[in-house]
Design a protein around this motif. Structure first.
Motif, PDB file in Angstrom:
ATOM      1  N   ASN A 225       0.894  -1.309   0.027  1.00  0.00           N
ATOM      2  CA  ASN A 225       0.029   0.082   0.159  1.00  0.00           C
ATOM      3  C   ASN A 225       1.098   1.303   0.040  1.00  0.00           C
ATOM      4  N   PRO A 226       0.992   1.847  -0.964  1.00  0.00           N
ATOM      5  CA  PRO A 226       1.991   3.031  -1.146  1.00  0.00           C
ATOM      6  C   PRO A 226       1.486   4.349  -0.256  1.00  0.00           C
ATOM      7  N   ASP A 227       0.272   4.378   0.223  1.00  0.00           N
ATOM      8  CA  ASP A 227      -0.134   5.336   1.022  1.00  0.00           C
ATOM      9  C   ASP A 227       0.514   4.885   2.447  1.00  0.00           C
ATOM     10  N   LYS A 228       0.604   3.489   2.871  1.00  0.00           N
ATOM     11  CA  LYS A 228       1.275   3.325   4.140  1.00  0.00           C
ATOM     12  C   LYS A 228       2.861   3.582   4.060  1.00  0.00           C
ATOM     13  N   SER A 229       3.137   3.207   2.764  1.00  0.00           N
ATOM     14  CA  SER A 229       4.522   3.466   2.731  1.00  0.00           C
ATOM     15  C   SER A 229       5.145   4.803   2.961  1.00  0.00           C
ATOM     16  N   ILE A 230       4.212   5.751   2.264  1.00  0.00           N
ATOM     17  CA  ILE A 230       4.701   7.219   2.612  1.00  0.00           C
ATOM     18  C   ILE A 230       4.435   7.439   4.127  1.00  0.00           C
ATOM     19  N   LYS A 231       3.585   6.974   4.873  1.00  0.00           N
ATOM     20  CA  LYS A 231       3.589   7.309   6.340  1.00  0.00           C
ATOM     21  C   LYS A 231       4.793   6.491   6.822  1.00  0.00           C
ATOM     22  N   ASP A 232       5.453   5.427   6.497  1.00  0.00           N
ATOM     23  CA  ASP A 232       6.633   5.094   7.007  1.00  0.00           C
ATOM     24  C   ASP A 232       7.586   5.998   6.594  1.00  0.00           C
ATOM     25  N   ILE A 233       7.643   6.455   5.379  1.00  0.00           N
ATOM     26  CA  ILE A 233       8.859   7.496   5.091  1.00  0.00           C
ATOM     27  C   ILE A 233       8.578   8.661   5.818  1.00  0.00           C
TER      28      ILE A 233
END
Length: 232
Positions: A92-100
């Motif tokens: 999920n790219p949205d979750k990846s952005i939150k991880d970044i």
């Protein structure tokens, strides 16, 4: 397992692993190295080590930690390649952005480095673009980012410098998608696109058969100059 650090998620309810490479002395700035679909593998570790040798704090968060923490795949092995494609499909790219974003917070608050950039590859190239549109990161670079042409509606939010490296023979990003990227991003004052005629996806990988030495050195030299200008 090469991950050597834990970073709290934005919600604070969990942690994700990361590989951190530290320079000698005080870091000139920090760079988040955003993985391809192959995890935080030896090529990503090598990129982090190179940035640390150049004086930067380098951090590679494990963005597949929800699926398989610490996964490390070889793009030149067909079984690994197919597994990587499956993992990207489930990511999920949205979750990846939150991880970044959580990684940005960790760098500024825990590591004490305020100037932060990111550089991403493949899936990470797309995430570098989204990091530029959704966070307050100081500068972003994306190599052969996929699906950016489908996310141009976010380009108005780019507040800090963004550079994208675009190989013209990228078999994952067709000429129509490249044209849309240029049409949507070339007019923006904060964005720079560089085309690499005849090169394919993965040309700047650290190791393996995808690497094109001349193209990789040119793109990397541009990235180094970009960060030197915008991060310090």
């Amino acid at each position: 397992m090469s991950l050597n650090t834990k970073i709290a998620t934005l919600e604070g309810e969990d942690t994700l692993g990361a590989y951190v490479a530290r320079p000698e002395g005080t870091p000139r700035a920090a760079i988040i190295v955003i993985q391809e679909i192959f995890g935080v593998n030896p090529g990503i570790l090598q990129k982090c080590d190179k940035w640390a040798a150049a004086g930067y704090l380098a951090v590679a968060p494990d963005l597949f930690w929800r699926q398989e923490p610490g996964v490390s795949l070889d793009p030149d092995v067909e079984e690994d390649f197919q597994k990587a494609l499956g993992m990207m499909g489930k990511n999920n790219p949205d979750k990846s952005i939150k991880d970044i974003e959580a990684t940005i917070h960790w760098i500024r608050r825990e590591a004490g480095v305020q100037s932060v950039g990111c550089v991403g590859y493949c899936m990470g190239g797309m995430l570098a673009y989204l990091t530029a549109t959704r966070t307050d990161i100081n500068a972003s670079v994306g190599y052969y980012g996929v699906m950016i042409d489908q996310m141009l509606n976010e380009s108005h939010a780019i507040a800090h410098p963004l550079m994208l490296h675009v190989p013209t023979a990228d078999h994952f990003v067709n000429p129509e998608a490249q044209s849309k990227m240029h049409e949507g991003l070339d007019p923006l004052p904060k964005v720079t696109l560089h085309d690499y005629e005849g090169l394919d996806h993965g040309f700047a990988t650290e190791m393996g058969k995808r690497r094109n030495e001349e193209g990789a050195q040119l793109a990397d030299s541009r990235t180094e100059a970009f960060f030197a200008e915008h991060l310090g």
